[in-house]
Design a protein around this motif. Structure first.
Motif, PDB file in Angstrom:
ATOM      1  N   ILE A  65     118.569 -40.592 -63.169  1.00 40.88           N
ATOM      2  CA  ILE A  65     117.692 -41.212 -63.162  1.00 40.88           C
ATOM      3  C   ILE A  65     117.428 -41.060 -61.640  1.00 40.88           C
ATOM      4  CG2 ILE A  65     115.226 -42.571 -63.703  1.00 40.88           C
ATOM      5  CD1 ILE A  65     116.774 -41.073 -66.255  1.00 40.88           C
ATOM      6  N   ALA A  66     118.695 -41.326 -60.526  1.00 45.93           N
ATOM      7  CA  ALA A  66     117.835 -41.082 -59.035  1.00 45.93           C
ATOM      8  C   ALA A  66     117.497 -39.812 -58.583  1.00 45.93           C
ATOM      9  CB  ALA A  66     119.401 -41.523 -58.257  1.00 45.93           C
ATOM     10  N   GLU A  67     117.976 -38.800 -59.453  1.00 49.16           N
ATOM     11  CA  GLU A  67     118.025 -37.309 -58.796  1.00 49.16           C
ATOM     12  C   GLU A  67     116.921 -36.888 -59.512  1.00 49.16           C
ATOM     13  OE1 GLU A  67     121.033 -35.337 -57.206  1.00 49.16           O
ATOM     14  OE2 GLU A  67     121.085 -37.373 -56.330  1.00 49.16           O
ATOM     15  N   ASP A  91     127.204 -31.291 -66.037  1.00 47.61           N
ATOM     16  CA  ASP A  91     127.230 -31.357 -67.540  1.00 47.61           C
ATOM     17  C   ASP A  91     125.744 -32.453 -67.664  1.00 47.61           C
ATOM     18  OD1 ASP A  91     127.605 -33.292 -69.437  1.00 47.61           O
ATOM     19  OD2 ASP A  91     129.502 -33.952 -69.513  1.00 47.61           O
ATOM     20  N   ILE A  92     125.411 -32.107 -68.813  1.00 42.00           N
ATOM     21  CA  ILE A  92     124.267 -32.282 -68.800  1.00 42.00           C
ATOM     22  C   ILE A  92     123.910 -33.896 -69.945  1.00 42.00           C
ATOM     23  CG2 ILE A  92     122.941 -29.506 -69.117  1.00 42.00           C
ATOM     24  CD1 ILE A  92     122.584 -29.888 -72.126  1.00 42.00           C
ATOM     25  N   THR A  93     125.138 -33.942 -69.809  1.00 38.94           N
ATOM     26  CA  THR A  93     124.714 -35.675 -70.654  1.00 38.94           C
ATOM     27  C   THR A  93     125.079 -36.317 -69.905  1.00 38.94           C
ATOM     28  OG1 THR A  93     127.473 -35.788 -71.076  1.00 38.94           O
ATOM     29  CG2 THR A  93     125.811 -34.830 -72.774  1.00 38.94           C
ATOM     30  N   GLN A  94     125.240 -36.299 -68.800  1.00 40.41           N
ATOM     31  CA  GLN A  94     125.373 -37.347 -67.645  1.00 40.41           C
ATOM     32  C   GLN A  94     123.601 -37.126 -67.308  1.00 40.41           C
ATOM     33  OE1 GLN A  94     127.743 -39.465 -66.996  1.00 40.41           O
ATOM     34  NE2 GLN A  94     128.396 -38.241 -68.529  1.00 40.41           N
ATOM     35  N   SER A 147     121.394 -25.918 -65.611  1.00 47.24           N
ATOM     36  CA  SER A 147     122.681 -25.825 -66.981  1.00 47.24           C
ATOM     37  C   SER A 147     121.602 -26.196 -68.262  1.00 47.24           C
ATOM     38  CB  SER A 147     123.893 -27.394 -66.463  1.00 47.24           C
ATOM     39  OG  SER A 147     124.784 -27.199 -65.814  1.00 47.24           O
ATOM     40  N   MET A 148     120.741 -26.454 -68.258  1.00 48.87           N
ATOM     41  CA  MET A 148     120.007 -27.093 -70.101  1.00 48.87           C
ATOM     42  C   MET A 148     119.606 -25.230 -69.848  1.00 48.87           C
ATOM     43  SD  MET A 148     119.032 -29.830 -70.182  1.00 48.87           S
ATOM     44  CE  MET A 148     117.256 -30.460 -70.389  1.00 48.87           C
ATOM     45  N   ALA A 149     118.821 -24.677 -68.190  1.00 49.77           N
ATOM     46  CA  ALA A 149     117.861 -23.343 -68.773  1.00 49.77           C
ATOM     47  C   ALA A 149     119.931 -21.929 -69.636  1.00 49.77           C
ATOM     48  CB  ALA A 149     118.007 -22.773 -67.890  1.00 49.77           C
ATOM     49  N   MET A 150     120.976 -22.203 -69.327  1.00 49.23           N
ATOM     50  CA  MET A 150     121.953 -21.610 -69.576  1.00 49.23           C
ATOM     51  C   MET A 150     122.324 -22.371 -71.271  1.00 49.23           C
ATOM     52  SD  MET A 150     124.459 -21.998 -66.503  1.00 49.23           S
ATOM     53  CE  MET A 150     125.464 -20.506 -67.233  1.00 49.23           C
ATOM     54  N   PRO A 199     119.619 -25.319 -58.638  1.00 45.59           N
ATOM     55  CA  PRO A 199     118.856 -24.243 -57.539  1.00 45.59           C
ATOM     56  C   PRO A 199     117.663 -23.408 -59.046  1.00 45.59           C
ATOM     57  CG  PRO A 199     121.446 -23.711 -58.010  1.00 45.59           C
ATOM     58  CD  PRO A 199     121.129 -24.278 -58.650  1.00 45.59           C
ATOM     59  N   PHE A 200     117.618 -24.311 -59.685  1.00 48.68           N
ATOM     60  CA  PHE A 200     116.365 -24.422 -60.712  1.00 48.68           C
ATOM     61  C   PHE A 200     115.863 -26.080 -60.449  1.00 48.68           C
ATOM     62  CE2 PHE A 200     117.546 -21.040 -64.107  1.00 48.68           C
ATOM     63  CZ  PHE A 200     117.458 -19.625 -62.351  1.00 48.68           C
ATOM     64  N   GLY A 201     116.352 -26.819 -59.600  1.00 47.96           N
ATOM     65  CA  GLY A 201     115.645 -28.305 -59.657  1.00 47.96           C
ATOM     66  C   GLY A 201     116.948 -28.911 -60.693  1.00 47.96           C
ATOM     67  N   THR A 202     116.279 -30.063 -60.757  1.00 49.09           N
ATOM     68  CA  THR A 202     116.318 -30.940 -61.801  1.00 49.09           C
ATOM     69  C   THR A 202     115.529 -32.043 -63.023  1.00 49.09           C
ATOM     70  OG1 THR A 202     115.829 -33.215 -60.338  1.00 49.09           O
ATOM     71  CG2 THR A 202     118.020 -32.279 -60.731  1.00 49.09           C
ATOM     72  N   ASP A 203     115.157 -31.815 -64.077  1.00 45.43           N
ATOM     73  CA  ASP A 203     114.103 -32.362 -64.387  1.00 45.43           C
ATOM     74  C   ASP A 203     114.042 -34.125 -64.345  1.00 45.43           C
ATOM     75  OD1 ASP A 203     116.330 -33.711 -66.420  1.00 45.43           O
ATOM     76  OD2 ASP A 203     115.560 -33.058 -68.444  1.00 45.43           O
ATOM     77  N   HIS A 204     113.211 -34.622 -65.854  1.00 44.37           N
ATOM     78  CA  HIS A 204     112.843 -36.026 -65.628  1.00 44.37           C
ATOM     79  C   HIS A 204     114.585 -36.576 -65.628  1.00 44.37           C
ATOM     80  CE1 HIS A 204     112.327 -34.558 -69.682  1.00 44.37           C
ATOM     81  NE2 HIS A 204     112.437 -35.816 -69.644  1.00 44.37           N
ATOM     82  N   PHE A 205     115.140 -36.509 -66.343  1.00 41.39           N
ATOM     83  CA  PHE A 205     116.538 -37.525 -66.405  1.00 41.39           C
ATOM     84  C   PHE A 205     117.377 -37.653 -65.397  1.00 41.39           C
ATOM     85  CE2 PHE A 205     115.643 -37.391 -71.587  1.00 41.39           C
ATOM     86  CZ  PHE A 205     114.580 -38.990 -70.917  1.00 41.39           C
ATOM     87  N   GLY A 206     117.100 -36.431 -64.322  1.00 42.13           N
ATOM     88  CA  GLY A 206     117.711 -35.685 -63.279  1.00 42.13           C
ATOM     89  C   GLY A 206     118.905 -34.536 -63.943  1.00 42.13           C
ATOM     90  N   ARG A 207     118.964 -34.380 -64.983  1.00 38.28           N
ATOM     91  CA  ARG A 207     119.463 -33.341 -65.041  1.00 38.28           C
ATOM     92  C   ARG A 207     119.740 -31.908 -64.853  1.00 38.28           C
ATOM     93  NH1 ARG A 207     118.829 -33.911 -71.499  1.00 38.28           N
ATOM     94  NH2 ARG A 207     116.616 -33.688 -70.967  1.00 38.28           N
TER      95      ARG A 207
END
Lengths: 540, 270, 313
Positions: free
Chosen positions: B35-37, B29-32, B59-62, B47-55
């Motif tokens: 930050i730790a991640e 769920d990308i609304t969650q 999921s973002m790409a989809m 598989p694609f890693g996480t962004d600067h908010f740990g999302r």
């Protein structure tokens, strides 16, 4: 001298030429005749070494004891244009539109001799003079679009003969030209052979063309030369059955019906009074394409309309069909006024149909045959038994009722013209306009279609307006011929009279330019009556 | 089947499938925010890693695929819906004043740098996905009008059109019955190309902040956000970019493959 | 020829007129009115009224357009609302970055595309052609701003060969050109890919023409035929595309300038948008549109230089 020995060409697994032997001597004209797809052009391309990339040639093409087929490309380039020149069918597209004619002729000399531009241009000047494009009227700085088709073909000839080649190959050089232009170009070619002693390989589908000019003739069928002999002997003996069939078809005249002029007193079916139509020219100004034309066609009559390209016959046809409005005058069909576009009542339109020249562009490739043939029902409303009527029409033109569910690409050129006739027939019109309807067909197919048209006219009592650039075709199928020039009808008379004793200068030059096979040569084959015989039959 | 067409189908198919799947399911769920991640590289869990908010970047790409594809698709729809009838109309009245008006109007829109006008539109009406659609869609209209007219004109010169006219059919009926079916291939191919161009344009607009607005993820915005972090975690910039490249590549290969399969002589505008 | 140039010039004037009207009208469509839009929601009514008067909003639309257009013709673009300086000067400054960038990119794109396109056409259907065309497919699919980021990552951050962004001004020509290299490459490569494909297919089209066969029958080699006859004829569609590409390049430059922090027209437009400085947005957009229309005019003239058939009309 150039010889082909056992020349064969295959494309993929398909043989397109088989064991072609030709001997092209200096100062002689060899005619190569055959129907479309017989391999005539492929022979030419093989000799000049420009076969399509996926074609494979075997055998030998000998020039000065060297085999061109095994020669590397760089040496072939040296031979092309210098020892062997070639001209093609379509003069309108054969020249580079962005280069002056002087540079295009000069380029040949520059490529082969590294001549500088100035010297090459002065030689080019001489060659253009020689082909009948003399100096002040035709400067070197002209571009192709500033010349007519015949003039462009002269430029193409000039660049093909610039280097005085041993062999000139001319692939249907006059097919795209008017008869009078054709006669001039053929004269030019014959003169060049005489003066410069080159060999000429003249490829054509038209027997009459080779009869007038060639020293020898080779007849080609399915990639083979079936017969080869001096022209007169070949025409007189016709040893091979295919040669005989070809000759018979090219002289074919459909059987006429008996009482052609019986209804001369009846009211006219189509009547044009002082029709005028103009075009705005792109350079400004107006062109009067149809200039004060009056004509009548009686019910059941077959009338020919003949003229060279640009004489206005296509424009006139469009006006008669109610596609373009007139500027002045009137057209009446069955006493009702023909108007362009939506104003014309469907009932009136339904009395007139058309068959076009191009067997390939005449049909929507995405429609099935039944839908194509039924399209004119749009004018009358589609009857419930339309499928039966379509089947009937197909059978009437010699096709099978089961063809109705096929698409047009499944048919040959001749079959397509039959389908076009079926489409014109389906709503039983009183007049069919045949716009160069057999011009694109090979002679044998043409003869069959002409017979079909003659039969149908008899059985359906229709009138024909047969438009053509070719007097010899019109003669066979029409009773009356109109000759058009510069938008005017200059001669109107019975077909035989117009062709055998033309009165107007335009008709006279058309008739004079018409290539023909000398009558003495064709006297032997019985089934095709010569002009004299048919004339006598009519008088009775 | 040609390899280009196959690869094109595959790539475009994956993008479409991912977008469709995102409607019902994404791995995270990308609304969650987590930050730790943040800025983790690709792993089994992500598989694609996480962004600067740990999302989760997958999921973002989809979800980004959904926005890109929706915007481009609707823009193609607008272009076809208005452009094809205009092109047919111009061709039916070829040489007439209506043709002249339509084509001059077209030339005019063509003369505008499309992105600049898109920027102007979004600047005036506020940045949003809908405005991006409108801006891209408007510039698809002249493309389809030109291609339609260009495809229709040679058909109008053919004898079967004369035959239809002799059968009493008018411009509208002929356009619908004869012209349109015969240029359908051309329109399909051009549609694929405009689709891929639409995805590129949407990415560009989102990248400069004039497309979809937060929190809706889009490939262009993901790239914009990644720009400052390229040196720290290259994957945040590489992955959305690759999504764009592969989708656009897939659509282009599909378009070219279709053209070759349907008719290699089709005239397509690039 | 003169007639052709005359007609093109008339059409250039008309296009500019319509373009200016469109740009003017779009800004007029802004929700509320331009004055309250520019000042934002928190503005005092008196301030709004003052700006309304400064913009002349109390006059009718045609009057304002006429006044605006007349001022434009004299090079007066009005004053920036944010900076209170003449817009003409600002645009002129920014053009010194944007125009050289677009030119560099177009030159670069053409100098890549021509050899590639000619090579592919000459090797049609063979391995070389397939490889090159595969590469161009990838090039077309590249979003130029992403490609720019990758270039920065490689050539600026990792290899440190070229600056990652910023522009030192033309006072230092060397560093100035260096600063434009990466942006120009980023802009040019995708366009080069498109141009190469168009050139290839135009060449292949012309090679099927009858006059190419005539040229071969004259004794020209395949290569000579391609360069002397096919290329010039293929140039007409290629020119059309190049004209359109200039428009893409100018527009693309807007985004690329943001990646590289270049003080060009694009950056100006974005700053103006975020500051709601509509007058600047309007003027800068109009300049871009006018540049594109002018380039298309030049393309039309180039057609006539190439094609004698056009000169007669």
């Amino acid at each position: 001298m150039i010889l082909t020995q056992d020349l064969s060409v295959t494309i993929g697994q398909v043989p397109v030429l088989s064991a072609v032997d030709l001997r092209l001597d200096p100062g002689t004209i060899t005619g190569l005749v055959g129907e479309s797809g017989s391999g005539k052009s492929m022979t030419a391309l093989a000799i000049i070494g420009l076969l399509p990339r996926h074609a494979a040639a075997s055998g030998r093409i000998m020039l000065d004891g060297q085999n061109l087929l095994t020669m590397p490309e760089t040496r072939l380039c040296d031979i092309r244009g210098r020892r062997i020149g070639m001209i093609f069918q379509e003069p309108m597209t054969a020249l580079n539109p962005l280069m002056t004619i002087g540079d295009q002729v000069a380029e040949v000399l520059r490529v082969h001799h590294g001549m500088d531009r100035k010297a090459a241009l002065s030689r080019a000047r001489a060659r253009l003079d020689r082909v009948g494009l003399p100096d002040p009227r035709f400067p070197l700085s002209l571009y192709p679009h500033e010349l007519s088709g015949g003039q462009r073909q002269r430029v193409a000839i000039a660049l093909a003969i610039a280097e005085r080649p041993d062999l000139l190959i001319a692939d249907e050089p006059t097919t795209a030209l008017d008869v009078t232009t054709q006669a001039q170009i053929l004269d030019l070619l014959a003169g060049l052979v005489r003066d410069e002693g080159m060999a000429l390989l003249l490829i054509t589908h038209d027997l009459a063309v080779v009869a007038g000019i060639a020293d020898r003739v080779a007849v080609m069928k399915s990639g083979r030369i079936v017969e080869e002999a001096p022209t007169e002997r070949l025409f007189r003996t016709q040893d091979h059955p295919y040669t005989r069939r070809l000759f018979a078809a090219s002289l074919h005249v459909p059987a006429r019906r008996e009482h052609e002029h019986a209804r001369s007193g009846t009211t006219p079916l189509l009547q044009l009074r002082n029709a005028v139509r103009e075009y705005r020219l792109p350079q400004g100004g107006r062109l009067r394409a149809v200039d004060d034309v009056s004509l009548t066609i009686r019910p059941g009559e077959s009338v020919g309309l003949v003229g060279e390209s640009g004489c206005g016959k296509s424009t006139l046809t469009r006006a008669i069909l109610g596609l373009d409005p007139l500027l002045g005058g009137s057209i009446e069909l069955d006493g009702m006024r023909v108007t362009a576009g939506r104003n014309m009542p469907p009932k009136l339109r339904a009395r007139m149909q058309v068959v076009f020249q191009d067997p390939f562009g005449s049909f929507d490739p995405r429609w099935r045959i039944d839908r194509l043939i039924a399209e004119p029902f749009h004018l009358t409303g589609r009857p419930p038994d339309w499928r039966d009527q379509v089947a009937g029409a197909l059978e009437e033109v010699g096709l099978d009722a089961s063809d109705a569910r096929k698409y047009i690409h499944e048919f040959s050129g001749g079959q397509r013209q039959r389908i076009a006739i079926a489409r014109a027939l389906i709503i039983r019109p009183r007049l069919i306009v045949l716009d160069e309807a057999v011009s694109a067909l090979d002679v044998r197919v043409r003869a069959q279609v002409l017979d079909l048209l003659a039969d149908l006219r008899r059985s359906h009592d229709m009138a024909y307006l047969f438009i053509s650039h070719d007097l010899s075709v019109v003669r066979g199928i029409t009773e009356r011929v109109l000759v058009m020039q510069n938008g005017r009808i200059v001669e109107d008379g019975r077909a035989e009279q117009v062709i055998d004793a033309p009165r107007h200068a335009c008709t006279q030059s058309l008739v004079a330019a018409m290539p023909r096979i000398p009558q003495a040569w064709t006297a032997r084959p019985v089934p095709c009556p010569g002009p004299d015989i048919s004339h006598a039959g009519r008088g009775a | 089947m040609r390899p280009g067409l196959l690869v094109g189908c595959l790539l475009a198919g994956v993008a479409l499938a991912a977008a469709a799947l995102s409607l019902v399911w994404t791995p995270y769920d990308i609304t969650q925010l987590a930050i730790a991640e943040k800025l983790h590289g690709p792993s089994v869990a992500h598989p694609f890693g996480t962004d600067h908010f740990g999302r989760d970047m997958l999921s973002m790409a989809m979800l980004g695929a959904r926005v890109s594809i929706a915007v481009a698709l609707v823009a193609v729809g607008i272009g076809m819906g208005a452009g094809v009838p205009l092109g047919l109309l111009a061709a039916a009245n070829r040489g007439g004043w209506l043709d002249e008006v339509i084509m001059r109007g077209n030339d005019l829109i063509f003369a505008f740098p499309s992105l600049v006008i898109a920027i102007l539109i979004t600047a005036v009406f506020g940045p949003s996905a809908v405005n991006a659609i409108i801006a891209i869609g408007i510039f698809n209209i002249p493309v389809f009008a030109r291609v339609t007219r260009g495809g229709a004109l040679p058909i109008w010169t053919l004898d079967y059109i004369r035959a239809a006219e002799v059968s009493g059919k008018g411009g509208t009926l002929i356009s619908l019955q004869h012209i349109l079916p015969n240029i359908a291939n051309l329109l399909i191919v051009q549609g694929t190309i405009q689709f891929s161009l639409g995805i590129l344009a949407e990415a560009g607009l989102s990248y400069v902040g004039l497309g979809a607005q937060p929190p809706t993820p889009s490939w262009g915005r993901m790239l914009a956000e990644a720009q400052t972090m390229v040196t720290l975690a290259p994957h945040v910039a590489v992955i959305p970019g690759l999504c764009i490249v592969l989708t656009v590549l897939g659509l282009n290969l599909l378009g070219d493959g279709l053209r070759d399969a349907l008719d290699p002589r089709l005239r397509v505008l690039r | 020829m003169l007639r052709y140039v005359f007609r093109r010039t008339i059409s250039l004037g008309l296009s500019l007129l319509v373009a200016s009207a469109v740009v003017f009208a779009v800004v007029e469509l802004v929700p509320g009115d331009p004055a309250s839009f520019m000042l934002g929601t928190g503005a005092q009514p008196e301030t709004v009224a003052a700006l309304r008067e400064q913009l002349g909003l109390d006059q009718t639309l045609p009057v304002r357009y006429a006044a605006w257009a007349a001022a434009l013709l004299q090079g007066d673009f009005g004053q920036s609302f944010t900076y209170k300086t003449p817009i003409a000067g600002m645009i002129l400054d920014r053009m010194q970055v944007s125009l050289p960038l677009a030119m560099m990119a177009l030159l670069l794109a053409a100098s890549i595309a021509f050899p590639v396109g000619i090579y592919a056409a000459a090797r049609r259907g063979r391995i070389g052609d397939a490889a090159v065309m595969g590469g161009t497919q990838l090039g077309i699919a590249l979003p130029n701003f992403w490609f720019a980021m990758l270039l920065v990552l490689l050539f600026a951050i990792t290899l440190r060969w070229l600056p990652a962004g910023g522009f030192p001004g033309w006072g230092q020509p060397g560093p100035a050109i260096k600063a434009l290299i990466l942006p120009a490459v980023a802009l040019a490569l995708p366009q080069a890919a498109i141009l190469a494909r168009v050139l290839r297919s135009a060449l292949i089209d012309t090679q099927g023409q009858d006059y190419i066969r005539t040229a071969r029958a004259k004794g020209l080699t395949a290569g000579q035929t391609l360069l002397r006859h096919a290329l010039r004829n293929a140039l007409i569609p290629v020119l059309t595309i190049m004209g359109m590409q200039f428009s893409f390049l100018l527009a693309g430059a807007i985004i690329i300038e943001n990646v590289f922090y270049l003080p060009g027209l694009g950056r100006l437009i974005f700053q103006a948008i975020s500051q709601r400085d509509l007058i600047v947005v309007q003027s800068a957009v109009l300049v871009l549109v006018a540049a594109v229309i002018a380039v298309n005019f030049l393309v039309d003239l180039a057609y006539a230089a190439i094609d004698p058939r056009l000169r007669r009309r």
